[in-house]
Design an enzyme around this catalytic site. Sequence first.
Site, mmCIF file in Angstrom:
data_model
loop_
_atom_site.group_PDB
_atom_site.id
_atom_site.type_symbol
_atom_site.label_atom_id
_atom_site.label_comp_id
_atom_site.label_asym_id
_atom_site.label_seq_id
_atom_site.Cartn_x
_atom_site.Cartn_y
_atom_site.Cartn_z
ATOM 1 N N ASP A 1 0.859 -1.254 0.166
ATOM 2 C CA ASP A 1 0.062 -0.134 -0.079
ATOM 3 C C ASP A 1 0.944 1.198 0.037
ATOM 4 O OD1 ASP A 1 -1.983 1.812 0.033
ATOM 5 O OD2 ASP A 1 -3.049 0.650 1.846
ATOM 6 N N TRP A 2 0.579 2.344 -0.321
ATOM 7 C CA TRP A 2 1.197 3.704 -0.566
ATOM 8 C C TRP A 2 1.836 4.031 0.632
ATOM 9 C CZ3 TRP A 2 -0.484 1.261 -4.265
ATOM 10 C CH2 TRP A 2 -0.395 1.630 -5.776
#
Length: 792
Positions: free
Chosen positions: A320-321
């Site tokens: 995920d970012w």
Amino acid sequence: MQLRVAVFLAAATLVQSDQGAWQQCGGIGWSGDTTCVGGYACVKSNDYYSQCIPGSQEQTSASTLTTSTSSAAAPSDTGGPFEPDVPHAVGSWAAAYSQASTAIAKISQQDKVNIVSGVGWNKGPCVGNTSPVGSIGYPQLCLQDGPLGVRYGSSVTAFTPGIQAAATWDVDLMRQRGQYMGAEAKGCGVHVLLGPVGGPLGKLPQGGRNWEGFGPDPYLTGVGMAVTTEGMQSSGIQACAKHYIGNEQELNRDSMTSNIDDRTMHELYLWPFADAVHSNVASVMCSYNKLNGTWACEDDKVLNGLLKKELGFQGYVMSDWNAQHTTTGSANGGMDMTMPGSDYNGRTVLWGPQLNSAVNSGQISKARLDDMAKRVLAAWYLTGQDSGFPAINLKANVQGNHKDNVRAVARDGIVLLKNTGVLPLKKPGKIALIGSAAVKNPKGINSCTDRGCNTGALGMGWGSGTADYPYFIAPADAIKARAQTDGTTVSLQDNDNTGSVSSTASGADVALVFITSDSGEGYITVEGVAGDRNNLDPWHSGNELVQAVANVNKNVIVVVHSVGPIILETILALPNVQAIVWAGLPSSESGNALVDILYGSTSPSGKLPYTIAKAAGDYGTSQQRGDDNYSEGLYIDYRHFDKANISPRYEFGFGLSYTNFTYSSLTATSTAISGPATGSVIPGGRADLFDAVATVTATITNSGSVKGAEVAQLYIGLPASAPAAPPKQLRGFTKLNLAPGATGTATFNLRRKDLSYWDVGRQNWVVPSGSFAVSVGASSRDLRLTGTITVA
Ligand SMILES: OC[C@H]1O[C@@H](O[C@H]2[C@H](O)[C@@H](O)[C@H](O[C@H]3[C@H](O)[C@@H](O)[C@H](O)O[C@@H]3CO)O[C@@H]2CO)[C@H](O)[C@@H](O)[C@@H]1O
């Protein structure tokens, strides 16, 4: 470089050794019990797994389990650098892996690093971007949200959120939704569309991002994940199953640990991801949280162990970012791509040059880097993106006729909760429409970035899982248009002022009141809600607004647009509330879908994908400030209400229709044999878990006077020989469209996994022996037919 065995590892089955310690063996050459056969020897892989590999001796007892320095070495123990198992080429991935292997042989170490490293936040056309490798025709990969369409696309369809798709219980509509989303992504040159969402599953009704997924039942979510993945990838793009795993709340999501016991992990949270993997999902996004103290994006057990070995996941894991925390730990823990490649300030970069250095220094093996890059390339080849893929253009108009799917899902996901007979409407003389949520956001339908406000009609929650609306048909727009054709007068109060409703609502034949509840991703706070909802009450004093209207009008219809359950007790206590229409999150076709139901051109056929409780405390779970021990275990949503004998207000699976359905003639047959799952691992887990082992049928008749669709639901209860389990669990559903008087057969095909529980000691799915309770009905508490399946 070490030689590798070209076998795909099966999940381990733990067996008790003579010494009493749990040991294990599994994989090709495994007898399915404790034994390796046919010239295979049992070799320890790591703390969780062992495998049967080609060896000099046949092993007959797990008690002789040994570690080995065989040239066909397995992944090392935790603590040392992880060595991948390559190649994984099985099933439809075989050709893709073959192409990926050829490509890998032609490229440099720097090229491989470029394939697995994002270029940095805000440094490319998409929310995630990698670098091209010209020598093999590999492009700059474009990764773009999200689960309901192309985020930031200027002329794309804003599809309905996952939770609305789940409320239709219509597999064909869900699949078409995925296919259309995939087609739009491809039209925009997006290689990887960041969805569908299987986590959060929704153990907390307040969970901010629950609406992005398919609700708290793992079976229903699993079906949603599978068919959405298949639909998306059939259009030639890569799907991304996210957020893996244990990211059930927004509060402190990037610091907390989710401590999930092994059985709960398998039977609830892993289940939907297994279905996505079975559907050959190209990628999986690891989540922000920790699991049992280890970051999800460097957790050897959940990435290498559960996902890649046990589920046989062939694709790649992206972070995920900004969810990556270390260079080496993430690589050796099983992460394959870092996104977006830097932190949001662009200062911290953990792969890219750092990955190169770590490989050069031996902290990360060259084989691990090859494995990462090969997984990414294989997914690219698998989805046919190596030929004729469009250039990136987020401005492309790709909508086609996809709004038909939006309207169908919005409409068929509407759940009629209460109706004393006021619906369907019969050309009323005067309609009053009350509430700010009846009309479009006056500042503009996309005026709030990532839908980060709850102003005007609500069509989706907020955050990265959104898309810009191409248009928005608000309830008032569509009702006014319909009223004009009927000669109905419409009066509108487009605010939530309780003091002024009388002039609009009194004297109207019916008064529709629009109320909402919103939530979203934690990087945006809306009206004091920082992602997760603060309570389960309607926003904007919705209870008071309904009360004020009910004080002056005897025919009140409440329309609820909501991300998840709200408590309806205050509203239900008002005798003038004649109907409650749960319109969910309909996206841009909101008004049209609502009119279809209000006026009866379509009978309501949606069913709740979650429980609506009488009180928020009834759910038995709560948002945690610190770590979460998942102490409720298997008992979330209806599983908890059933176990604790709590009456919900509206149960999971509930929904009324304008017609009636009768159920008859249950049949149940099974060829299942008790015992553990066996066989090699295919994407999704051991192959036989997906074998059809039982069939249940029921006859459904439309005994009313209008056509309609019924969602028949199958629940099972495990036999007494199994460990304690929820009293009933959804294991099948089917939606039948029936004309008045017509009869159809609901057929439920159960897979071996549907009759299994996760046996922690054996580390395997096990079908227990004995009598399974089988119930078919219109909801989880309206079980019309019961029977049994007996497994010897
Ligand atoms: O979009 C890719 C995945 O990103 C995660 O959400 C991120 C979201 O996309 C992004 O817009 C947001 O950025 C903000 C950032 O958090 C904040 O610190 C900064 O000040 O402003 C940024 C711009 O608004 O960050 C989100 C993560 O915190 C999703 O979890 C994932 O599902 C997406 O696919």
